[in-house]
Design a protein around this motif. Structure first.
Motif, PDB file in Angstrom:
ATOM      1  N   LEU A  24       4.495  -2.646   0.739  1.00 41.09           N
ATOM      2  CA  LEU A  24       5.211  -2.327   1.976  1.00 41.09           C
ATOM      3  C   LEU A  24       6.710  -2.571   1.880  1.00 41.09           C
ATOM      4  O   LEU A  24       7.423  -2.440   2.869  1.00 41.09           O
ATOM      5  N   ALA A  25       7.190  -2.918   0.697  1.00 43.29           N
ATOM      6  CA  ALA A  25       8.613  -3.273   0.573  1.00 43.29           C
ATOM      7  C   ALA A  25       9.526  -2.100   0.902  1.00 43.29           C
ATOM      8  O   ALA A  25      10.610  -2.286   1.471  1.00 43.29           O
ATOM      9  N   GLY A  93       0.887   4.798  10.615  1.00 42.25           N
ATOM     10  CA  GLY A  93       2.118   5.103   9.899  1.00 42.25           C
ATOM     11  C   GLY A  93       2.206   4.376   8.583  1.00 42.25           C
ATOM     12  O   GLY A  93       1.681   4.811   7.560  1.00 42.25           O
ATOM     13  N   ARG A  94       2.875   3.208   8.595  1.00 38.94           N
ATOM     14  CA  ARG A  94       3.167   2.494   7.356  1.00 38.94           C
ATOM     15  C   ARG A  94       1.901   2.074   6.623  1.00 38.94           C
ATOM     16  O   ARG A  94       1.813   2.196   5.403  1.00 38.94           O
ATOM     17  N   PHE A  95       0.927   1.534   7.348  1.00 34.24           N
ATOM     18  CA  PHE A  95      -0.263   1.002   6.686  1.00 34.24           C
ATOM     19  C   PHE A  95      -1.048   2.095   5.981  1.00 34.24           C
ATOM     20  O   PHE A  95      -1.543   1.906   4.877  1.00 34.24           O
ATOM     21  N   ARG A  96      -1.176   3.255   6.615  1.00 31.00           N
ATOM     22  CA  ARG A  96      -1.926   4.334   5.972  1.00 31.00           C
ATOM     23  C   ARG A  96      -1.145   4.949   4.824  1.00 31.00           C
ATOM     24  O   ARG A  96      -1.729   5.350   3.816  1.00 31.00           O
ATOM     25  N   ASP A  97       0.165   5.033   4.967  1.00 35.09           N
ATOM     26  CA  ASP A  97       0.963   5.585   3.866  1.00 35.09           C
ATOM     27  C   ASP A  97       0.867   4.711   2.630  1.00 35.09           C
ATOM     28  O   ASP A  97       0.843   5.216   1.505  1.00 35.09           O
ATOM     29  N   ALA A  98       0.838   3.411   2.819  1.00 34.60           N
ATOM     30  CA  ALA A  98       0.776   2.475   1.689  1.00 34.60           C
ATOM     31  C   ALA A  98      -0.645   2.115   1.293  1.00 34.60           C
ATOM     32  O   ALA A  98      -0.839   1.379   0.313  1.00 34.60           O
ATOM     33  N   VAL A 100      -2.798   0.109   2.742  1.00 34.93           N
ATOM     34  CA  VAL A 100      -2.745  -1.353   2.768  1.00 34.93           C
ATOM     35  C   VAL A 100      -4.126  -1.979   2.667  1.00 34.93           C
ATOM     36  O   VAL A 100      -4.348  -2.926   1.898  1.00 34.93           O
ATOM     37  N   PHE A 101      -5.078  -1.461   3.428  1.00 37.45           N
ATOM     38  CA  PHE A 101      -6.373  -2.136   3.498  1.00 37.45           C
ATOM     39  C   PHE A 101      -7.197  -1.911   2.227  1.00 37.45           C
ATOM     40  O   PHE A 101      -8.038  -2.735   1.902  1.00 37.45           O
ATOM     41  N   PHE A 402     -14.153  -0.225   7.565  1.00 36.41           N
ATOM     42  CA  PHE A 402     -15.089  -0.626   6.516  1.00 36.41           C
ATOM     43  C   PHE A 402     -14.393  -1.471   5.455  1.00 36.41           C
ATOM     44  O   PHE A 402     -14.968  -2.450   4.949  1.00 36.41           O
ATOM     45  N   LEU A 403     -13.145  -1.124   5.114  1.00 39.87           N
ATOM     46  CA  LEU A 403     -12.422  -1.897   4.105  1.00 39.87           C
ATOM     47  C   LEU A 403     -12.105  -3.300   4.614  1.00 39.87           C
ATOM     48  O   LEU A 403     -12.227  -4.284   3.868  1.00 39.87           O
TER      49      LEU A 403
END
Length: 457
Positions: A24-25, A93-98, A100-101, A402-403
Protein backbone atom coordinates in the motif's frame (compact mmCIF):
# COMPACT_ATOMS: atom_id res chain seq x y z
CA UNK A 1 -5.81 -4.78 32.29
CA UNK A 2 -5.30 -7.27 29.45
CA UNK A 3 -4.07 -10.78 30.44
CA UNK A 4 -0.98 -12.04 28.69
CA UNK A 5 -2.81 -15.13 27.45
CA UNK A 6 -5.72 -13.12 26.02
CA UNK A 7 -6.75 -14.26 22.54
CA UNK A 8 -5.91 -10.93 20.90
CA UNK A 9 -2.47 -10.89 22.51
CA UNK A 10 -1.73 -14.34 21.14
CA UNK A 11 -3.07 -13.42 17.69
CA UNK A 12 -1.02 -10.22 17.70
CA UNK A 13 2.18 -12.20 18.26
CA UNK A 14 1.43 -14.22 15.11
CA UNK A 15 0.45 -11.28 12.89
CA UNK A 16 2.86 -9.70 10.42
CA UNK A 17 1.72 -6.55 8.59
CA UNK A 18 5.06 -5.75 6.90
CA UNK A 19 4.04 -7.03 3.46
CA UNK A 20 0.82 -5.02 3.53
CA UNK A 21 2.68 -1.79 4.26
CA UNK A 22 4.84 -2.38 1.19
CA UNK A 23 1.83 -3.21 -0.99
CA UNK A 24 0.00 0.00 0.00
CA UNK A 25 3.01 2.31 -0.01
CA UNK A 26 2.22 3.77 -3.44
CA UNK A 27 -1.36 4.72 -2.57
CA UNK A 28 -0.52 7.63 -0.25
CA UNK A 29 0.70 11.16 -0.83
CA UNK A 30 2.83 13.45 1.33
CA UNK A 31 0.32 16.29 0.85
CA UNK A 32 -3.23 16.75 2.13
CA UNK A 33 -4.91 15.85 5.40
CA UNK A 34 -3.47 13.07 7.58
CA UNK A 35 -4.78 9.75 6.29
CA UNK A 36 -5.96 6.76 8.26
CA UNK A 37 -3.35 4.07 8.68
CA UNK A 38 -4.40 1.02 6.60
CA UNK A 39 -3.05 -1.24 9.34
CA UNK A 40 -5.76 0.12 11.63
CA UNK A 41 -8.52 -0.80 9.17
CA UNK A 42 -7.07 -4.28 8.61
CA UNK A 43 -6.80 -4.93 12.33
CA UNK A 44 -10.38 -3.74 12.78
CA UNK A 45 -11.52 -6.14 10.05
CA UNK A 46 -9.69 -8.98 11.82
CA UNK A 47 -11.36 -8.14 15.13
CA UNK A 48 -14.74 -8.16 13.42
CA UNK A 49 -14.15 -11.61 11.93
CA UNK A 50 -12.60 -13.10 15.08
CA UNK A 51 -15.62 -12.13 17.18
CA UNK A 52 -18.22 -12.55 14.39
CA UNK A 53 -19.12 -8.84 14.25
CA UNK A 54 -20.53 -8.61 10.74
CA UNK A 55 -21.79 -5.02 11.00
CA UNK A 56 -19.19 -2.31 10.45
CA UNK A 57 -21.28 0.21 12.37
CA UNK A 58 -21.38 -2.11 15.36
CA UNK A 59 -17.64 -2.80 15.04
CA UNK A 60 -16.83 0.91 15.20
CA UNK A 61 -19.18 1.33 18.15
CA UNK A 62 -17.62 -1.51 20.16
CA UNK A 63 -14.12 -0.26 19.35
CA UNK A 64 -14.95 2.95 21.21
CA UNK A 65 -15.26 1.30 24.63
CA UNK A 66 -13.63 -2.16 24.36
CA UNK A 67 -10.12 -1.93 25.75
CA UNK A 68 -8.94 -5.20 24.20
CA UNK A 69 -10.07 -4.12 20.74
CA UNK A 70 -8.34 -0.76 21.15
CA UNK A 71 -5.09 -2.41 22.26
CA UNK A 72 -5.12 -4.78 19.27
CA UNK A 73 -5.80 -1.90 16.85
CA UNK A 74 -3.04 0.25 18.41
CA UNK A 75 -5.50 2.95 19.51
CA UNK A 76 -4.88 4.94 22.68
CA UNK A 77 -7.89 5.50 24.97
CA UNK A 78 -8.34 9.04 23.64
CA UNK A 79 -7.84 8.29 19.92
CA UNK A 80 -10.77 8.72 17.56
CA UNK A 81 -12.32 5.64 15.94
CA UNK A 82 -12.63 5.82 12.11
CA UNK A 83 -16.07 6.28 10.59
CA UNK A 84 -17.72 3.12 9.30
CA UNK A 85 -17.89 4.49 5.74
CA UNK A 86 -14.08 4.46 5.61
CA UNK A 87 -14.21 0.69 5.15
CA UNK A 88 -16.28 0.97 1.97
CA UNK A 89 -14.10 3.70 0.46
CA UNK A 90 -10.90 1.71 0.97
CA UNK A 91 -12.35 -1.72 0.23
CA UNK A 92 -13.58 -0.80 -3.26
CA UNK A 93 -10.47 1.24 -4.04
CA UNK A 94 -7.01 0.88 -2.54
CA UNK A 95 -7.49 -2.51 -0.90
CA UNK A 96 -8.80 -4.20 -4.03
CA UNK A 97 -6.19 -2.59 -6.26
CA UNK A 98 -3.41 -3.89 -4.01
CA UNK A 99 -5.11 -7.26 -3.30
CA UNK A 100 -4.57 -6.62 0.39
CA UNK A 101 -6.54 -9.51 1.84
CA UNK A 102 -4.87 -12.07 -0.43
CA UNK A 103 -1.50 -10.79 0.82
CA UNK A 104 -2.72 -10.98 4.42
CA UNK A 105 -3.96 -14.55 4.01
CA UNK A 106 -0.79 -15.74 2.28
CA UNK A 107 1.36 -14.19 5.01
CA UNK A 108 -0.45 -16.37 7.57
CA UNK A 109 0.19 -19.45 5.41
CA UNK A 110 3.91 -18.65 5.25
CA UNK A 111 3.98 -18.18 9.01
CA UNK A 112 2.36 -21.60 9.47
CA UNK A 113 4.96 -23.13 7.16
CA UNK A 114 7.83 -21.47 9.02
CA UNK A 115 6.42 -22.73 12.34
CA UNK A 116 6.41 -26.29 11.00
CA UNK A 117 2.64 -26.73 11.32
CA UNK A 118 2.08 -27.97 7.76
CA UNK A 119 2.97 -31.58 7.09
CA UNK A 120 2.68 -31.42 3.32
CA UNK A 121 1.60 -35.04 2.87
CA UNK A 122 -2.22 -35.02 3.11
CA UNK A 123 -4.58 -32.38 1.77
CA UNK A 124 -8.33 -32.13 1.33
CA UNK A 125 -10.49 -30.10 -1.03
CA UNK A 126 -14.13 -29.28 -0.48
CA UNK A 127 -16.72 -26.54 -0.90
CA UNK A 128 -19.49 -25.27 1.35
CA UNK A 129 -22.53 -23.17 0.52
CA UNK A 130 -22.59 -19.64 1.96
CA UNK A 131 -25.78 -17.63 1.55
CA UNK A 132 -25.46 -14.35 -0.35
CA UNK A 133 -26.86 -11.05 0.83
CA UNK A 134 -29.76 -11.38 -1.62
CA UNK A 135 -33.42 -12.24 -1.14
CA UNK A 136 -34.79 -15.35 -2.82
CA UNK A 137 -37.85 -13.32 -3.81
CA UNK A 138 -35.91 -10.84 -5.98
CA UNK A 139 -35.19 -13.27 -8.81
CA UNK A 140 -35.36 -12.33 -12.48
CA UNK A 141 -33.94 -13.33 -15.86
CA UNK A 142 -30.63 -11.71 -16.89
CA UNK A 143 -32.19 -9.58 -19.61
CA UNK A 144 -34.40 -7.72 -17.12
CA UNK A 145 -31.68 -6.39 -14.83
CA UNK A 146 -31.67 -2.62 -14.20
CA UNK A 147 -29.90 -0.34 -16.62
CA UNK A 148 -26.18 -0.54 -15.92
CA UNK A 149 -25.70 3.19 -15.41
CA UNK A 150 -28.30 3.21 -12.61
CA UNK A 151 -27.45 -0.22 -11.18
CA UNK A 152 -25.63 -1.04 -7.96
CA UNK A 153 -21.93 -1.80 -7.79
CA UNK A 154 -22.53 -5.58 -7.66
CA UNK A 155 -24.65 -5.47 -10.84
CA UNK A 156 -22.14 -3.30 -12.71
CA UNK A 157 -19.26 -5.61 -11.77
CA UNK A 158 -21.21 -8.69 -12.85
CA UNK A 159 -22.14 -7.20 -16.24
CA UNK A 160 -18.51 -6.14 -16.77
CA UNK A 161 -17.21 -9.63 -15.92
CA UNK A 162 -19.74 -11.61 -17.97
CA UNK A 163 -20.15 -9.23 -20.97
CA UNK A 164 -21.78 -11.15 -23.87
CA UNK A 165 -22.52 -14.14 -21.62
CA UNK A 166 -25.40 -12.13 -20.11
CA UNK A 167 -27.44 -12.46 -23.30
CA UNK A 168 -26.45 -16.09 -23.81
CA UNK A 169 -27.60 -16.80 -20.26
CA UNK A 170 -30.90 -15.07 -20.93
CA UNK A 171 -31.55 -17.32 -23.94
CA UNK A 172 -30.56 -20.49 -22.08
CA UNK A 173 -33.43 -22.73 -20.99
CA UNK A 174 -31.42 -24.08 -18.06
CA UNK A 175 -30.99 -20.63 -16.50
CA UNK A 176 -32.90 -20.52 -13.20
CA UNK A 177 -32.70 -16.75 -12.95
CA UNK A 178 -30.40 -14.27 -11.31
CA UNK A 179 -30.74 -11.97 -8.34
CA UNK A 180 -31.53 -8.31 -8.88
CA UNK A 181 -29.35 -7.50 -5.87
CA UNK A 182 -26.35 -9.80 -6.43
CA UNK A 183 -26.48 -11.38 -9.91
CA UNK A 184 -23.09 -13.08 -9.50
CA UNK A 185 -24.57 -15.42 -6.86
CA UNK A 186 -25.99 -18.70 -8.15
CA UNK A 187 -29.41 -20.09 -7.33
CA UNK A 188 -29.02 -23.24 -5.26
CA UNK A 189 -31.49 -25.70 -3.77
CA UNK A 190 -29.05 -27.10 -1.18
CA UNK A 191 -31.05 -25.49 1.62
CA UNK A 192 -34.66 -26.22 2.55
CA UNK A 193 -35.75 -23.23 0.52
CA UNK A 194 -33.74 -22.37 -2.57
CA UNK A 195 -31.39 -19.44 -2.06
CA UNK A 196 -28.76 -17.40 -3.83
CA UNK A 197 -25.26 -18.05 -2.62
CA UNK A 198 -21.59 -18.67 -3.21
CA UNK A 199 -19.33 -21.64 -2.65
CA UNK A 200 -16.47 -21.33 -0.18
CA UNK A 201 -13.81 -23.54 -1.78
CA UNK A 202 -10.94 -24.49 0.51
CA UNK A 203 -7.69 -26.45 0.21
CA UNK A 204 -6.73 -27.59 3.71
CA UNK A 205 -3.68 -29.40 5.04
CA UNK A 206 -5.67 -32.02 6.92
CA UNK A 207 -3.37 -33.02 9.80
CA UNK A 208 -2.98 -29.38 10.91
CA UNK A 209 -6.21 -27.82 9.64
CA UNK A 210 -4.32 -24.91 8.04
CA UNK A 211 -6.03 -23.46 4.95
CA UNK A 212 -3.54 -23.28 2.06
CA UNK A 213 -5.92 -21.52 -0.32
CA UNK A 214 -9.54 -20.40 -0.62
CA UNK A 215 -11.56 -19.30 -3.61
CA UNK A 216 -15.05 -17.89 -4.08
CA UNK A 217 -17.25 -19.23 -6.88
CA UNK A 218 -20.97 -19.21 -7.60
CA UNK A 219 -22.62 -22.20 -5.95
CA UNK A 220 -22.37 -24.56 -8.94
CA UNK A 221 -20.68 -27.97 -8.85
CA UNK A 222 -18.82 -27.49 -12.13
CA UNK A 223 -17.19 -24.27 -10.92
CA UNK A 224 -16.28 -25.85 -7.59
CA UNK A 225 -14.30 -28.58 -9.37
CA UNK A 226 -12.52 -25.95 -11.48
CA UNK A 227 -11.70 -24.06 -8.27
CA UNK A 228 -10.02 -27.20 -6.93
CA UNK A 229 -7.61 -27.16 -9.86
CA UNK A 230 -6.87 -23.46 -9.38
CA UNK A 231 -6.15 -23.87 -5.66
CA UNK A 232 -3.79 -26.82 -6.16
CA UNK A 233 -1.85 -24.97 -8.86
CA UNK A 234 -1.68 -21.71 -6.91
CA UNK A 235 -0.52 -23.35 -3.68
CA UNK A 236 2.21 -25.22 -5.58
CA UNK A 237 3.32 -22.03 -7.32
CA UNK A 238 3.38 -19.74 -4.28
CA UNK A 239 4.25 -22.08 -1.41
CA UNK A 240 5.72 -25.09 -3.24
CA UNK A 241 3.01 -27.15 -1.56
CA UNK A 242 2.71 -30.52 -3.30
CA UNK A 243 0.84 -33.04 -1.15
CA UNK A 244 1.32 -36.75 -1.66
CA UNK A 245 -2.40 -37.50 -1.24
CA UNK A 246 -5.47 -35.38 -2.05
CA UNK A 247 -8.84 -36.31 -0.53
CA UNK A 248 -12.26 -35.06 -1.63
CA UNK A 249 -15.85 -36.24 -1.86
CA UNK A 250 -17.51 -37.86 -4.85
CA UNK A 251 -18.38 -34.55 -6.51
CA UNK A 252 -14.69 -34.33 -7.49
CA UNK A 253 -14.56 -37.91 -8.78
CA UNK A 254 -14.64 -37.14 -12.51
CA UNK A 255 -11.92 -38.58 -14.72
CA UNK A 256 -10.62 -35.13 -15.69
CA UNK A 257 -10.08 -34.02 -12.09
CA UNK A 258 -8.58 -37.36 -11.06
CA UNK A 259 -6.16 -37.08 -13.96
CA UNK A 260 -5.25 -33.54 -12.94
CA UNK A 261 -4.48 -34.65 -9.38
CA UNK A 262 -2.31 -37.50 -10.66
CA UNK A 263 -0.44 -35.20 -13.06
CA UNK A 264 0.05 -32.82 -10.12
CA UNK A 265 2.10 -35.54 -8.41
CA UNK A 266 -0.50 -36.68 -5.85
CA UNK A 267 -2.53 -39.84 -5.36
CA UNK A 268 -6.28 -39.12 -5.62
CA UNK A 269 -8.13 -40.47 -2.59
CA UNK A 270 -11.47 -39.58 -4.13
CA UNK A 271 -14.52 -41.80 -4.76
CA UNK A 272 -14.92 -42.31 -8.51
CA UNK A 273 -18.08 -41.17 -10.28
CA UNK A 274 -18.93 -44.54 -11.83
CA UNK A 275 -22.12 -45.44 -13.66
CA UNK A 276 -20.94 -48.72 -15.17
CA UNK A 277 -23.35 -50.69 -12.98
CA UNK A 278 -26.39 -48.74 -14.22
CA UNK A 279 -27.21 -51.22 -17.01
CA UNK A 280 -30.96 -51.83 -16.44
CA UNK A 281 -30.46 -55.55 -15.90
CA UNK A 282 -27.99 -56.07 -18.74
CA UNK A 283 -24.39 -57.26 -18.49
CA UNK A 284 -22.22 -54.53 -16.89
CA UNK A 285 -18.99 -53.33 -18.37
CA UNK A 286 -17.06 -55.21 -15.70
CA UNK A 287 -18.11 -58.43 -17.41
CA UNK A 288 -15.93 -57.44 -20.37
CA UNK A 289 -12.13 -57.67 -20.16
CA UNK A 290 -9.94 -54.94 -21.64
CA UNK A 291 -6.62 -55.59 -23.37
CA UNK A 292 -4.41 -52.50 -23.32
CA UNK A 293 -1.95 -53.86 -25.92
CA UNK A 294 -4.52 -54.17 -28.70
CA UNK A 295 -6.91 -51.51 -27.31
CA UNK A 296 -9.92 -53.81 -27.42
CA UNK A 297 -12.55 -55.38 -25.14
CA UNK A 298 -13.47 -59.07 -25.06
CA UNK A 299 -16.99 -60.19 -24.23
CA UNK A 300 -17.82 -63.20 -21.96
CA UNK A 301 -18.13 -65.46 -25.02
CA UNK A 302 -14.68 -64.46 -26.31
CA UNK A 303 -15.76 -62.08 -29.11
CA UNK A 304 -13.85 -58.79 -29.52
CA UNK A 305 -15.25 -55.26 -29.24
CA UNK A 306 -12.85 -53.12 -31.27
CA UNK A 307 -12.22 -49.38 -31.12
CA UNK A 308 -14.96 -47.65 -33.07
CA UNK A 309 -14.75 -43.85 -32.47
CA UNK A 310 -13.22 -41.15 -30.26
CA UNK A 311 -14.91 -37.93 -29.11
CA UNK A 312 -12.18 -35.34 -28.52
CA UNK A 313 -14.04 -32.74 -26.34
CA UNK A 314 -15.10 -35.32 -23.75
CA UNK A 315 -12.21 -37.77 -24.20
CA UNK A 316 -14.55 -40.75 -24.70
CA UNK A 317 -13.44 -43.83 -26.66
CA UNK A 318 -16.23 -46.01 -28.10
CA UNK A 319 -15.93 -49.74 -28.74
CA UNK A 320 -18.40 -51.85 -30.70
CA UNK A 321 -18.86 -55.56 -31.38
CA UNK A 322 -19.51 -57.09 -34.79
CA UNK A 323 -23.25 -57.22 -35.45
CA UNK A 324 -22.92 -60.77 -36.84
CA UNK A 325 -21.31 -61.96 -33.60
CA UNK A 326 -24.14 -60.44 -31.55
CA UNK A 327 -26.87 -62.06 -33.72
CA UNK A 328 -25.54 -65.57 -33.04
CA UNK A 329 -24.64 -64.96 -29.36
CA UNK A 330 -26.40 -67.04 -26.68
CA UNK A 331 -26.15 -64.13 -24.18
CA UNK A 332 -27.78 -61.60 -26.50
CA UNK A 333 -30.91 -61.10 -24.37
CA UNK A 334 -28.80 -60.51 -21.24
CA UNK A 335 -26.33 -58.27 -23.06
CA UNK A 336 -28.17 -55.78 -25.29
CA UNK A 337 -31.40 -55.06 -27.13
CA UNK A 338 -29.60 -53.10 -29.85
CA UNK A 339 -28.14 -54.44 -33.06
CA UNK A 340 -24.73 -54.79 -31.41
CA UNK A 341 -23.18 -54.18 -27.99
CA UNK A 342 -21.18 -50.99 -27.50
CA UNK A 343 -18.92 -49.87 -24.64
CA UNK A 344 -17.19 -46.62 -23.72
CA UNK A 345 -13.85 -46.02 -22.07
CA UNK A 346 -12.62 -42.60 -20.95
CA UNK A 347 -9.27 -41.23 -21.99
CA UNK A 348 -8.31 -41.06 -18.28
CA UNK A 349 -9.60 -44.50 -17.42
CA UNK A 350 -6.19 -45.49 -16.04
CA UNK A 351 -6.44 -42.94 -13.24
CA UNK A 352 -9.99 -44.12 -12.49
CA UNK A 353 -8.60 -47.63 -12.06
CA UNK A 354 -5.91 -46.17 -9.78
CA UNK A 355 -8.53 -44.39 -7.65
CA UNK A 356 -10.64 -47.54 -7.40
CA UNK A 357 -7.64 -49.57 -6.28
CA UNK A 358 -6.76 -47.01 -3.59
CA UNK A 359 -10.17 -47.47 -1.91
CA UNK A 360 -9.06 -50.78 -0.41
CA UNK A 361 -5.84 -49.43 1.13
CA UNK A 362 -5.31 -48.27 4.69
CA UNK A 363 -4.00 -44.88 3.54
CA UNK A 364 -7.31 -44.22 1.80
CA UNK A 365 -9.25 -44.88 4.99
CA UNK A 366 -6.82 -42.64 6.87
CA UNK A 367 -7.36 -39.86 4.30
CA UNK A 368 -11.12 -40.14 4.73
CA UNK A 369 -10.70 -39.70 8.48
CA UNK A 370 -8.37 -36.74 8.03
CA UNK A 371 -10.77 -35.19 5.52
CA UNK A 372 -12.93 -34.21 8.47
CA UNK A 373 -10.46 -31.38 8.96
CA UNK A 374 -11.92 -29.47 6.03
CA UNK A 375 -15.41 -29.96 7.46
CA UNK A 376 -14.15 -28.56 10.76
CA UNK A 377 -12.83 -25.56 8.82
CA UNK A 378 -16.33 -24.87 7.45
CA UNK A 379 -17.97 -25.48 10.83
CA UNK A 380 -15.68 -22.97 12.56
CA UNK A 381 -16.15 -20.42 9.79
CA UNK A 382 -19.94 -20.57 10.11
CA UNK A 383 -20.41 -21.27 13.79
CA UNK A 384 -17.62 -19.23 15.40
CA UNK A 385 -16.81 -16.49 12.90
CA UNK A 386 -20.22 -15.54 11.51
CA UNK A 387 -19.91 -16.70 7.89
CA UNK A 388 -23.34 -18.26 7.48
CA UNK A 389 -24.41 -15.29 5.38
CA UNK A 390 -22.21 -12.86 3.49
CA UNK A 391 -22.12 -9.17 4.31
CA UNK A 392 -20.61 -7.97 1.01
CA UNK A 393 -22.04 -8.48 -2.48
CA UNK A 394 -20.47 -9.62 -5.71
CA UNK A 395 -17.83 -12.25 -6.37
CA UNK A 396 -15.08 -9.85 -5.24
CA UNK A 397 -16.86 -9.16 -1.97
CA UNK A 398 -17.31 -12.89 -1.36
CA UNK A 399 -13.62 -13.50 -2.09
CA UNK A 400 -12.66 -10.78 0.38
CA UNK A 401 -14.77 -12.22 3.18
CA UNK A 402 -13.47 -15.74 2.54
CA UNK A 403 -9.85 -14.55 2.61
CA UNK A 404 -10.34 -12.66 5.89
CA UNK A 405 -12.07 -15.67 7.44
CA UNK A 406 -9.34 -18.09 6.32
CA UNK A 407 -6.62 -15.73 7.56
CA UNK A 408 -8.32 -15.52 10.97
CA UNK A 409 -8.62 -19.29 11.29
CA UNK A 410 -4.94 -19.73 10.39
CA UNK A 411 -4.07 -17.11 13.02
CA UNK A 412 -6.16 -19.01 15.57
CA UNK A 413 -4.18 -22.18 14.83
CA UNK A 414 -0.94 -20.26 15.20
CA UNK A 415 -2.13 -18.70 18.47
CA UNK A 416 -3.12 -22.11 19.80
CA UNK A 417 0.29 -23.55 18.92
CA UNK A 418 2.09 -20.62 20.57
CA UNK A 419 -0.02 -21.06 23.69
CA UNK A 420 1.32 -24.58 24.13
CA UNK A 421 4.96 -23.45 23.88
CA UNK A 422 5.62 -22.43 27.47
CA UNK A 423 3.28 -19.44 27.70
CA UNK A 424 2.04 -18.18 31.13
CA UNK A 425 -0.94 -20.13 32.37
CA UNK A 426 -4.49 -18.83 32.22
CA UNK A 427 -5.72 -16.31 34.78
CA UNK A 428 -2.43 -14.51 35.51
CA UNK A 429 -2.65 -10.86 34.39
CA UNK A 430 0.92 -9.68 33.84
CA UNK A 431 1.98 -6.50 31.94
CA UNK A 432 3.94 -7.23 28.80
CA UNK A 433 6.88 -5.09 29.99
CA UNK A 434 7.74 -7.37 32.97
CA UNK A 435 10.81 -9.58 32.84
CA UNK A 436 10.49 -13.40 32.94
CA UNK A 437 11.73 -13.43 36.57
CA UNK A 438 9.00 -10.98 37.61
CA UNK A 439 6.41 -13.01 35.72
CA UNK A 440 7.51 -16.16 37.58
CA UNK A 441 7.43 -14.37 40.94
CA UNK A 442 3.91 -13.07 40.34
CA UNK A 443 2.75 -16.51 39.29
CA UNK A 444 4.05 -18.00 42.57
CA UNK A 445 2.41 -15.20 44.54
CA UNK A 446 -0.88 -15.82 42.76
CA UNK A 447 -0.73 -19.54 43.59
CA UNK A 448 -0.01 -18.84 47.30
CA UNK A 449 -2.93 -16.42 47.61
CA UNK A 450 -5.31 -18.66 45.71
CA UNK A 451 -4.48 -21.81 47.71
CA UNK A 452 -5.73 -21.89 51.36
CA UNK A 453 -3.59 -24.94 52.12
CA UNK A 454 -0.39 -23.15 51.09
CA UNK A 455 -1.40 -19.99 52.93
CA UNK A 456 -1.91 -21.78 56.26
CA UNK A 457 1.15 -23.93 55.77
Amino acid sequence: MLPTDHLLRRVDRCLDIGELRQALAGHYSARGRPSIDPELLIRMALVGRIYAITSERRLCEELRYNLAYRWFCRLAPGDKVPHHSTFSKNRHGRFRDADVFRILFESTVRRCISEGLIGGKDAAIDASFIAADASWQRKTVPGYLPYVANASRAVREWVHDTRDAVFEMARSKSCQGVSRTDPAAAWSARTVRGRFGYALNALVDTPSGVALDVKATPARFAEEVDAGRVMLERSADRFDYRPKRVAADKAYGSANFLGFVRDHGAIPHIPVIDRTQQTKGKLPRTAFSYDRDIDSFTCPTGKPLRHHAFHLPTGVHRYAADARDCEACVLRKKCTTARRRTLVRLDDEDVRDLARAEVETGLYKRSMRLRRGVERFFADAKGKHGMRRLHLRGIRGAEEEFLIGAAVMNLMILARSNRLNGKPRRGVCVPAALTPAEISARSIEHDVIASPARRYA
